[in-house]
Design an enzyme around this catalytic site. Sequence first.
Site, short mmCIF file in Angstrom:
data_model
loop_
_atom_site.label_atom_id
_atom_site.label_comp_id
_atom_site.label_asym_id
_atom_site.label_seq_id
_atom_site.Cartn_x
_atom_site.Cartn_y
_atom_site.Cartn_z
N GLY A 100 0.83 -1.20 0.00
CA GLY A 100 0.00 0.00 0.00
C GLY A 100 0.87 1.26 0.00
O GLY A 100 2.08 1.19 -0.22
N GLU A 351 -8.19 -9.59 -1.24
CA GLU A 351 -6.85 -9.41 -0.68
C GLU A 351 -6.94 -9.12 0.81
O GLU A 351 -7.41 -8.07 1.23
CB GLU A 351 -6.19 -8.24 -1.42
CG GLU A 351 -4.78 -7.98 -1.05
CD GLU A 351 -4.34 -6.64 -1.62
OE1 GLU A 351 -3.19 -6.25 -1.35
OE2 GLU A 351 -5.13 -5.97 -2.29
#
Length: 394
Positions: A100, A351
Amino acid sequence: MKFMKLSAAVFAAVKSVWTRGSPFAALTALWPMNDEGKYVIQAEGIRLAFSNHGAALTNLWINDTHGQEIDIVLGLDDARHYPFQTSNPVLNGVIGRYAGYMSGASYEADGIEYQVTGNAHNGTSLFNGGDEGWGRQTWDIATHINNSITFVLFDRKWNGFPGIFASCLTHTVTPYQWRIAFGVTPLLKPGPINLSQQVFFNLDGFKSNASHQILDHKLRLPLAGLRFDIDESGIPTGDIKSNKKGGEHDFWSGSRLVGDAVDEKAVECVKSGKRDCVLDATYMLSHKELGDKEDQAAAILSSAQSGVTMELYTDHDALHVHTWSQENGEVGLKKKQGSGKVPTNGAISLEMQDWPDAVNHPEWRNRKTIWGMDGLYTSFATYKFSVEGQQKGQ
Ligand SMILES: *[C@@H]1O[C@H](CO)[C@@H](O)[C@H](O)[C@H]1NC(C)=O
Ligand SMILES: *[C@@H]1O[C@H](CO)[C@@H](O)[C@H](O)[C@H]1NC(C)=O
Ligand SMILES: *[C@@H]1O[C@H](CO)[C@@H](O)[C@H](O)[C@H]1NC(C)=O
Ligand SMILES: *[C@@H]1O[C@H](CO)[C@@H](O)[C@H](O)[C@H]1NC(C)=O
Ligand SMILES: *[C@@H]1O[C@H](CO)[C@@H](O)[C@H](O)[C@H]1NC(C)=O
C-alpha cells in the site's frame, strides 16, 4: 549427460549464493521445476504452481463439476517472463515489506523518524514497498515437497528501510485446500510490516462463458458490516462507514451476483469519468470476539457454471475486494485458458490485509503497525474449495 546436468545445477547454486547473499540460495537451484520454470505442489483435487520471482502464484488447477480441469487464476505461461512484468504489484506476487501507500515515504519508530526511498508521487510516497519491493525480488526456496513450498527472502535494507527483515512464506495444499502462512522476523531494527499477496480468480477458468467475465459469480462477505471511507483519489480518510442492509456495499446479509453489484455502481462510475466500472473497496472484517478466526469464512465466492465454491479464512482484519480493470495494465490469458486479453471484470481478488494506511492513523488506537525484534509478524489465509458433485476422498 548426468554430469553436465549436475554441474549446471551446482554452478547455478554458487551463482545465486554470490548474487543473492541468502543461505538458502544454494538449495533453490536444486529443487525441481517443471518445463515452464515453475514449482508445483499438489494434493487431492488441487494443484498449484509458483514462480520464484515475487513468489507469485502462476496457476491453480481444479476439476470443475463436469470433470474438466480448469486453471482459475491469472498468470503467465512461462515463469521466465515474470521478471519482465513491470506492474506493481507483480501479478499474483507478494507485496511487501510495506504494501500500500506510505505517505511522506517516512515513518516513526521508537521516537526516530525514518526516511525511505519513495517511488510514487514524485518520490514523496512509497508504494507497495518501493521499486525494490518484495514482489520484484527473486525468492529462495527453503523446502519444496509434494504438497508444500517455503519461500524465503532476506531484505537487506532495500528501498532505504533500516534493518534486515527475514521473511518466510509457506504454501501448503491438503485435499481441496490451500493455506498461506506468512512470517517475518525483523533483525537489527524495528519497522513497519504489511505483507500481502493479491491473487486474481476466475472460478470458471475463463472456460464456460463467452464473455470471460466473473459477473455471474456470487459473492458473500459474512464479516463485512463496515468499510473504510476513501477520498476521490482512493486514499483512506480514516473514517469508517456502515454497509446498510440492502445497500450498495451489503455483501453480508446474503450472497449477491458480482454483476448486480457492478451495475449498481454504474451511475457513480460514469459520473467520475472512469473507463472501467469495477468493484474496488476495502471492508473491515469483524471477527467474533473470542472465536477462532478459522471458524467463520471472511468471503465465499462461487460460480454456478463451473460448480466451484471458494471460501477464504484469514486472521487479517480487512479485505480489499477488487475486480480486474484493464486500467491496471493488460494481461493475456494463459494458453489453456483461451486467447486474448483478460477483460475488465474478468477476475476478482480478495486481498486480506490490515486496516488501510494504519501507520498514518494514530487515532485508530492500539493498531499494531511497527514490529520489533520481540515480535514475529505472522498471518495466515486459507482457501477452501468445493465442487458440486465432487466429494473429498472419491
Ligand atoms: C482432474 O481429474 C483427473 C482425472 O481424474 C486427474 O488426473 C487430475 O489430477 C485432476 N486434477 C486435479 C487438479 O485434481
Ligand atoms: C513532479 O515533478 C515534475 C517535474 O519535476 C513536476 O512537473 C510535477 O509538477 C511534480 N508533480 C508533483 C505531484 O509534485
Ligand atoms: C511425493 O512425490 C514422490 C516423487 O514424485 C513420490 O514418490 C511420492 O509417492 C509422493 N508422495 C506423496 C505423499 O504423494
Ligand atoms: C455470460 O455472462 C453474461 C453476463 O452475465 C450473460 O449475459 C451471458 O448470457 C453468459 N453467456 C453464456 C454463454 O453463458
Ligand atoms: C497494506 O497494504 C494494502 C495493499 O496491499 C493496503 O491497501 C493497506 O492500506 C495496507 N495496510 C496498512 C496498515 O497500511
